[in-house]
Design an enzyme around this catalytic site. Structure first.
Site, PDB file in Angstrom:
ATOM      1  N   GLU A 318       0.544  -1.415   0.223  1.00 20.33           N
ATOM      2  CA  GLU A 318       0.447   0.214  -0.395  1.00 20.33           C
ATOM      3  C   GLU A 318       0.675   1.600   0.007  1.00 20.33           C
ATOM      4  OE1 GLU A 318      -1.909  -0.106   3.408  1.00 20.33           O
ATOM      5  OE2 GLU A 318      -3.257  -1.926   2.431  1.00 20.33           O
ATOM      6  N   PRO A 319       1.451   1.570  -1.031  1.00 17.06           N
ATOM      7  CA  PRO A 319       2.407   2.923  -1.127  1.00 17.06           C
ATOM      8  C   PRO A 319       1.251   3.725  -1.253  1.00 17.06           C
ATOM      9  CG  PRO A 319       2.426   1.898  -3.394  1.00 17.06           C
ATOM     10  CD  PRO A 319       1.465   0.902  -2.453  1.00 17.06           C
ATOM     11  N   GLY A 320       1.449   5.211  -0.264  1.00 11.23           N
ATOM     12  CA  GLY A 320       1.251   6.229  -0.773  1.00 11.23           C
ATOM     13  C   GLY A 320       1.720   6.747  -1.015  1.00 11.23           C
ATOM     14  N   ARG A 321       2.628   7.688   0.132  1.00  7.69           N
ATOM     15  CA  ARG A 321       3.713   8.615   0.287  1.00  7.69           C
ATOM     16  C   ARG A 321       4.616   8.733  -1.165  1.00  7.69           C
ATOM     17  NH1 ARG A 321       5.926  11.290   5.312  1.00  7.69           N
ATOM     18  NH2 ARG A 321       4.118   9.600   6.011  1.00  7.69           N
ATOM     19  N   ARG A 358       2.719  19.085   9.023  1.00  8.55           N
ATOM     20  CA  ARG A 358       3.260  18.196   9.072  1.00  8.55           C
ATOM     21  C   ARG A 358       4.434  18.283  10.154  1.00  8.55           C
ATOM     22  NH1 ARG A 358       6.749  15.382   6.221  1.00  8.55           N
ATOM     23  NH2 ARG A 358       6.682  13.479   7.934  1.00  8.55           N
ATOM     24  N   CYS A 389      -1.042  32.704  13.959  1.00 10.86           N
ATOM     25  CA  CYS A 389      -0.267  32.678  14.781  1.00 10.86           C
ATOM     26  C   CYS A 389      -0.385  32.098  15.644  1.00 10.86           C
ATOM     27  CB  CYS A 389      -1.636  34.020  15.900  1.00 10.86           C
ATOM     28  SG  CYS A 389      -2.517  35.659  14.890  1.00 10.86           S
ATOM     29  N   GLU A 390       0.852  31.259  15.597  1.00  9.19           N
ATOM     30  CA  GLU A 390       1.813  30.292  16.277  1.00  9.19           C
ATOM     31  C   GLU A 390       2.858  30.774  16.315  1.00  9.19           C
ATOM     32  OE1 GLU A 390       0.240  28.123  18.515  1.00  9.19           O
ATOM     33  OE2 GLU A 390      -1.584  28.497  17.993  1.00  9.19           O
TER      34      GLU A 390
END
Length: 461
Positions: A318-321, A358, A389-390
């Site tokens: 199941e490759p996604g990335r 991320r 605002c972080e």
């Protein structure tokens, strides 16, 4: 970073920092493994993708924007299919899913993994053949399971005893026999961030192998004979480079398969080893090719099956990335450049944690380059930050950029195809960026930019 991954750099680099920080770097260079394969610098120094100048893309579609090299994504699909010719290769839709991508991966012969009703709806609306869809998820609702059963999805990966009961009831009501796999939690440490390691025992996914729940789930399905148990499933995490975790996982799952055979006389025909294959975000990452992954995984499975005297099951991965991540970069415009008392230079762009969470969530590292030109200026160590605002609103923690970077410059961040748009938010009421697919010198919008009207449309107060 292009030359080194700097996970925690602080203070004046001067002559006091590590030697590599004082090593000259070429701020104009593009490291091929970090970028979509059709990205280059044009004659004027600006980045091009499939022949299109990013300055023109910014003018037409605005910034920030996710830019997808469509031929790169399609090539990665074909590479996985070629590497696993006798296996089913499921694209993990959670990495990024829209109808255009569903059609791309289907045209390239991939299966599709979804994990929510929304992802399933997207797949079906794009014309994905239901039999080529797998349905994951640790808390599938009755409505989601009903839709999956009625649509005729090819397999459902069951994750709890409650789900087995829900699905069995639906099967009896409809007179059907859905195909299922049991997700097994194998207790493997995947050498990745705690939040994306999914096979250790203390987490929400799957049935515990060590505690006996996985075997009990398989026996329950076989004994009740309402669902068709096709095999076992294991997924050990994400952004994984070390194959040893897959080796331990396969050994443990196949031992369970042998236990099921010995106890019930049934040899399950399928085995899904999951995905989580790592990609290069910085030059410190060294991902394996699909061919090498396939060779390692096949050797592991063949060896363990021989040891357990099992027939080799039909494999799924199941490759996604690994498919969509490297095929996309995010294009930003610089708004301000701020030197903070000689400690660090902050380059603020017009996006941030709302389009790439991320870095804040996983302490992820990224690379960046000035995209609209080249520069002869000296390199400076900079931090690319967003507009939210972080204080943790960081896109690229540390990167060498030219010292003359200025407002109005474009900055491109590669490797943003996976878990950036799919995890994007409207924090601070910032509309989410568009996704632009580029191929053969043509650009098309596949996900439009949100507008303030979109935000207000949901506000019924």
């Amino acid at each position: 970073m292009r030359a080194h991954e700097a996970g925690a750099l602080h203070g004046d680099i001067g002559n006091r920092g590590p030697a590599w920080l004082r090593t000259p770097v070429d701020v104009n260079a593009l490291v091929p493994q970090l970028w979509p394969r059709h990205v280059a610098r044009g004659p004027a120094g600006a980045l091009t993708v499939a022949g299109l100048d990013v300055r023109d893309l910014a003018a037409e579609f605005g910034t920030p924007a996710y830019v997808l090299d469509e031929d790169d994504l399609r090539a990665r699909c074909r590479e996985f299919r070629a590497a696993f010719p006798d296996a089913d290769v499921y694209y993990a839709g959670k990495a990024f899913l829209c109808r255009a991508v569903v059609r791309m991966i289907a045209e390239e012969g991939m299966f599709l993994d979804v994990c929510t009703g929304g992802e399933l709806a997207t797949a079906l609306s794009a014309g994905m053949e239901p039999a080529r869809i797998g349905f994951h998820g640790n808390n599938k609702s009755v409505a989601e399971l009903t839709r999956a059963v009625d649509a005729g999805v090819g397999r459902i990966i069951v994750d709890s005893f409650t789900e087995i009961d829900r699905l069995s009831e639906l099967a009896r009501e409809r007179g059907v026999r859905p195909r299922v796999l049991v997700r097994v939690t194998v207790g493997v440490e995947a050498h990745t961030h705690e939040f994306i390691a999914t096979a250790h025992e203390d987490q929400k996914f799957g049935f515990s192998l060590a505690g006996g729940a996985a075997a009990a789930a398989a026996f329950k399905i076989l004994d009740e004979d309402v669902l068709e148990l096709r095999g076992l499933h294991s997924h050990i995490g994400s952004q994984i480079f070390d194959a040893s975790g897959f080796e331990v996982s396969a050994r443990r799952v196949l031992a369970l398969q042998a236990q099921i055979r010995d106890a019930r006389g049934v040899e399950l025909p399928e085995l899904d080893l999951g995905g989580g294959f790592g990609i290069a975000y910085t030059t410190q990452d060294d991902p394996a090719s699909p061919h090498d992954l396939a060779k390692r995984l096949r050797k592991i499975v063949d060896g363990e099956c021989a040891a357990e005297n099992l027939a080799v099951p039909h494999l799924s991965v199941e490759p996604g990335r690994a498919v969509v991540g490297p095929a996309v970069f995010t294009l930003y415009e610089v708004g301000t450049v701020k030197d903070v008392d000689g400690l660090r230079t902050y380059v603020s762009v017009d996006g941030g944690m709302s389009d790439n969470i991320r870095t804040a969530l996983y302490d992820a590292s990224y690379s960046a380059t000035v995209a609209n030109r080249t520069s002869a200026a000296e390199p400076m160590l900079a931090r690319v930050v967003g507009k939210h605002c972080e204080s943790g609103d960081i896109v690229v923690k540390d990167e060498f950029l030219p010292a003359d970077v200025q407002p109005g410059d474009l900055v491109a961040v590669p490797g943003t195809g996976a878990y950036c748009r799919s995890m994007a938010s409207n924090y601070n009421h910032v509309p989410r960026p568009p996704v632009v697919a580029v191929r053969d010198g043509q650009a098309r919008l596949i996900v439009r930019r949100e507008t303030e009207d979109d935000l207000l449309a949901l506000d019924v107060g």
